[in-house]
Design a protein around this motif. Structure first.
Motif, PDB file in Angstrom:
ATOM      1  N   PRO A 184      48.140 -10.754  59.060  1.00 54.70           N
ATOM      2  CA  PRO A 184      47.421 -11.288  58.957  1.00 54.70           C
ATOM      3  C   PRO A 184      47.548 -12.756  58.423  1.00 54.70           C
ATOM      4  CG  PRO A 184      46.618  -9.254  57.899  1.00 54.70           C
ATOM      5  CD  PRO A 184      47.876  -9.255  58.851  1.00 54.70           C
ATOM      6  N   ALA A 185      48.223 -12.359  57.670  1.00 57.17           N
ATOM      7  CA  ALA A 185      49.339 -13.702  56.764  1.00 57.17           C
ATOM      8  C   ALA A 185      49.634 -14.872  57.652  1.00 57.17           C
ATOM      9  CB  ALA A 185      50.299 -13.437  55.842  1.00 57.17           C
ATOM     10  N   ARG A 186      50.364 -14.210  58.448  1.00 55.61           N
ATOM     11  CA  ARG A 186      51.226 -14.700  59.540  1.00 55.61           C
ATOM     12  C   ARG A 186      49.756 -15.630  61.016  1.00 55.61           C
ATOM     13  NH1 ARG A 186      55.977 -10.987  62.412  1.00 55.61           N
ATOM     14  NH2 ARG A 186      57.356 -11.537  61.448  1.00 55.61           N
ATOM     15  N   THR A 187      48.633 -13.931  60.936  1.00 56.47           N
ATOM     16  CA  THR A 187      48.307 -15.114  61.425  1.00 56.47           C
ATOM     17  C   THR A 187      47.013 -16.286  60.817  1.00 56.47           C
ATOM     18  OG1 THR A 187      46.856 -13.247  63.087  1.00 56.47           O
ATOM     19  CG2 THR A 187      44.825 -14.950  62.163  1.00 56.47           C
ATOM     20  N   GLU A 188      46.555 -16.631  59.607  1.00 59.92           N
ATOM     21  CA  GLU A 188      46.987 -17.535  58.812  1.00 59.92           C
ATOM     22  C   GLU A 188      47.214 -18.974  58.783  1.00 59.92           C
ATOM     23  OE1 GLU A 188      44.259 -14.922  55.484  1.00 59.92           O
ATOM     24  OE2 GLU A 188      46.082 -15.833  55.090  1.00 59.92           O
ATOM     25  N   ASP A 192      64.931 -14.828  60.022  1.00 61.47           N
ATOM     26  CA  ASP A 192      65.157 -14.121  60.583  1.00 61.47           C
ATOM     27  C   ASP A 192      65.155 -14.258  62.136  1.00 61.47           C
ATOM     28  OD1 ASP A 192      63.405 -12.289  61.252  1.00 61.47           O
ATOM     29  OD2 ASP A 192      63.591 -11.199  58.593  1.00 61.47           O
ATOM     30  N   ASP A 193      65.562 -13.714  63.184  1.00 57.48           N
ATOM     31  CA  ASP A 193      64.850 -13.561  64.593  1.00 57.48           C
ATOM     32  C   ASP A 193      63.781 -13.134  65.057  1.00 57.48           C
ATOM     33  OD1 ASP A 193      67.443 -15.575  65.192  1.00 57.48           O
ATOM     34  OD2 ASP A 193      68.707 -13.571  65.969  1.00 57.48           O
ATOM     35  N   GLU A 194      63.263 -11.713  64.470  1.00 56.36           N
ATOM     36  CA  GLU A 194      62.675 -11.328  64.144  1.00 56.36           C
ATOM     37  C   GLU A 194      61.191 -11.917  63.954  1.00 56.36           C
ATOM     38  OE1 GLU A 194      58.536  -9.163  64.033  1.00 56.36           O
ATOM     39  OE2 GLU A 194      59.686 -10.124  62.126  1.00 56.36           O
ATOM     40  N   ALA A 195      61.207 -12.979  62.818  1.00 55.93           N
ATOM     41  CA  ALA A 195      60.346 -13.379  62.547  1.00 55.93           C
ATOM     42  C   ALA A 195      60.172 -14.860  63.386  1.00 55.93           C
ATOM     43  CB  ALA A 195      60.016 -13.802  61.741  1.00 55.93           C
ATOM     44  N   ALA A 196      61.120 -15.577  64.355  1.00 59.72           N
ATOM     45  CA  ALA A 196      61.097 -16.790  64.859  1.00 59.72           C
ATOM     46  C   ALA A 196      60.570 -16.049  66.030  1.00 59.72           C
ATOM     47  CB  ALA A 196      62.446 -17.290  64.870  1.00 59.72           C
ATOM     48  N   THR A 197      61.052 -14.903  67.027  1.00 59.39           N
ATOM     49  CA  THR A 197      59.677 -14.628  68.151  1.00 59.39           C
ATOM     50  C   THR A 197      58.862 -14.957  68.003  1.00 59.39           C
ATOM     51  OG1 THR A 197      62.602 -13.463  68.491  1.00 59.39           O
ATOM     52  CG2 THR A 197      60.524 -12.556  70.093  1.00 59.39           C
ATOM     53  N   ALA A 198      58.748 -13.487  66.473  1.00 61.29           N
ATOM     54  CA  ALA A 198      56.902 -14.333  66.204  1.00 61.29           C
ATOM     55  C   ALA A 198      56.037 -15.462  66.497  1.00 61.29           C
ATOM     56  CB  ALA A 198      56.269 -12.696  65.337  1.00 61.29           C
ATOM     57  N   ALA A 199      56.243 -16.043  65.471  1.00 58.34           N
ATOM     58  CA  ALA A 199      56.043 -17.398  65.549  1.00 58.34           C
ATOM     59  C   ALA A 199      55.749 -17.667  66.346  1.00 58.34           C
ATOM     60  CB  ALA A 199      56.944 -17.901  64.380  1.00 58.34           C
ATOM     61  N   GLN A 200      57.570 -17.968  67.482  1.00 61.18           N
ATOM     62  CA  GLN A 200      56.731 -18.967  68.789  1.00 61.18           C
ATOM     63  C   GLN A 200      56.168 -18.452  69.779  1.00 61.18           C
ATOM     64  OE1 GLN A 200      59.276 -21.597  69.985  1.00 61.18           O
ATOM     65  NE2 GLN A 200      57.291 -21.878  70.843  1.00 61.18           N
ATOM     66  N   ALA A 201      55.962 -16.657  69.930  1.00 58.69           N
ATOM     67  CA  ALA A 201      54.445 -16.175  70.443  1.00 58.69           C
ATOM     68  C   ALA A 201      53.491 -16.644  70.459  1.00 58.69           C
ATOM     69  CB  ALA A 201      54.918 -14.996  70.521  1.00 58.69           C
ATOM     70  N   MET A 202      53.449 -16.551  69.197  1.00 62.74           N
ATOM     71  CA  MET A 202      52.278 -17.287  68.589  1.00 62.74           C
ATOM     72  C   MET A 202      51.680 -18.576  67.983  1.00 62.74           C
ATOM     73  SD  MET A 202      52.016 -14.615  64.687  1.00 62.74           S
ATOM     74  CE  MET A 202      50.319 -14.819  64.412  1.00 62.74           C
ATOM     75  N   ALA A 203      52.482 -20.014  67.890  1.00 64.18           N
ATOM     76  CA  ALA A 203      52.156 -21.102  68.118  1.00 64.18           C
ATOM     77  C   ALA A 203      52.553 -21.486  69.705  1.00 64.18           C
ATOM     78  CB  ALA A 203      53.093 -21.372  67.641  1.00 64.18           C
TER      79      ALA A 203
END
Length: 324
Positions: free
Chosen positions: A33-37, A60-71
């Motif tokens: 939920p925080a990532r979505t906000e 880190d790389d995991e968070a970067a992959t998630a950020a790229q997918a969401m943004a």
């Protein structure tokens, strides 16, 4: 001669750093939920290219992959390790000539000592190829707010707290604010919000919205911070050259039956939009309307920030603008 100070937040931005929630052990069930906000906030700031360049900082790389997918394509992903996302406090402060100042950081007085937070500012400045100077005292960006003319507001609860710079007097701290950031006039308020783990950061209490114009909450019914607001408004009104405007407060906001430091003052002023955190409180719409009246040339957008607030802050806390 133009004073070398951090430009006011409403001055043009080249880009903005925004922290992306990266550590499951810190956020637990609030991670997604925080990532979505955070991404929703970043998207409004970008404003389909009419706003500013968004630099989502992942640890880190995991968070970067998630950020790229969401943004998708609207944000650039920057990978730099950090303890948590509160870049207002740990990223460098950029001055009007494009140089940067990086300050010491001790986890808000030793409360949250997380690896990577003490040097993320220097690394972000180096990544942007900014000329950066390290200042040898503790200062978090959320503890100060300036209007671009050399006037700055802060709180005694935070800057004079012995858990920050116990060897420095009030006069010495004022001198450092002048020497390192170019401020000429300092408005001291007293305490910040109840249960604020930052020891009363001013960006939850009082924000400049124009040169010499300071916005302070107006207490709602059963507001736990009504005396804080009253004292802050009186102190500001007593300083020559400052006018005070009042913004509705969210009032008493509870999470798990605990009062939390929810504040509409934690808004972010972007090139195209002003983004205001909302909490499902009765005054949400009134706060957006009040800020829209103060920023008629920008769109004022209210977004829920419940999950981010579980970490202790909101949109202003997770961002740090790069003037340009």
């Amino acid at each position: 001669m133009t004073r070398l100070v951090p430009p006011a937040e409403w001055a043009p931005h080249a880009a903005v750093w925004i922290g992306f929630p990266s550590h499951p052990d810190l956020w637990v069930e609030d991670l997604e939920p925080a990532r979505t906000e955070v991404v929703a906030f970043a998207r409004v700031v970008h404003a389909e290219g009419r706003g500013e360049r968004v630099l989502l900082v992942a640890a880190d790389d995991e968070a970067a992959t998630a950020a790229q997918a969401m943004a998708g394509d609207f944000a650039e992903i920057v990978v730099e390790s950090f303890g948590d996302i509160w870049l207002r406090d740990t990223a460098p402060i950029v001055l009007s000539d494009g140089s940067a100042r990086d300050f010491g950081f001790n986890g808000w007085g030793g409360k949250y000592d997380l690896p990577g937070d003490s040097d993320i500012g220097m690394r972000l400045a180096t990544d942007r190829k900014l000329a950066v100077e390290r200042c040898d005292w503790i200062l978090e960006g959320g503890a100060i707010d300036g209007d671009g003319t050399g006037l700055v507001v802060t709180t005694e609860q935070c800057l004079l707290n012995p858990n920050r710079n116990p060897a420095l007097s009030k006069m010495q701290i004022e001198q450092r604010l002048c020497n390192d950031l170019g401020f000429a006039h300092i408005l001291w308020l007293g305490d910040g919000l109840m249960h604020d783990h930052t020891d009363g950061h001013v960006d939850n209490l009082a924000r400049f919205v124009a040169p010499g114009v300071l916005a302070i909450p107006e207490a709602a019914e059963n507001d736990p911070n009504w005396q804080v607001y009253q004292q802050a408004a009186a102190a500001a009104a007593a300083m020559p050259g400052i006018s005070v405007v009042r913004i509705p407060s969210p009032g008493r906001v509870l999470r798990d039956d605990e009062i939390v430091p929810a504040s509409y003052m934690n808004f972010y002023i972007g090139n195209a939009a002003v983004v205001v955190p909302l909490y499902g409180a009765p005054n949400d719409a009134a706060a957006v309307a009040a800020l829209q009246a103060l920023f008629p040339e920008r769109e004022v957008v209210g977004l829920r920030a419940d999950a981010i607030l579980t970490g202790g802050g909101s949109f202003h806390c997770i961002s740090q603008q790069i003037p340009g």
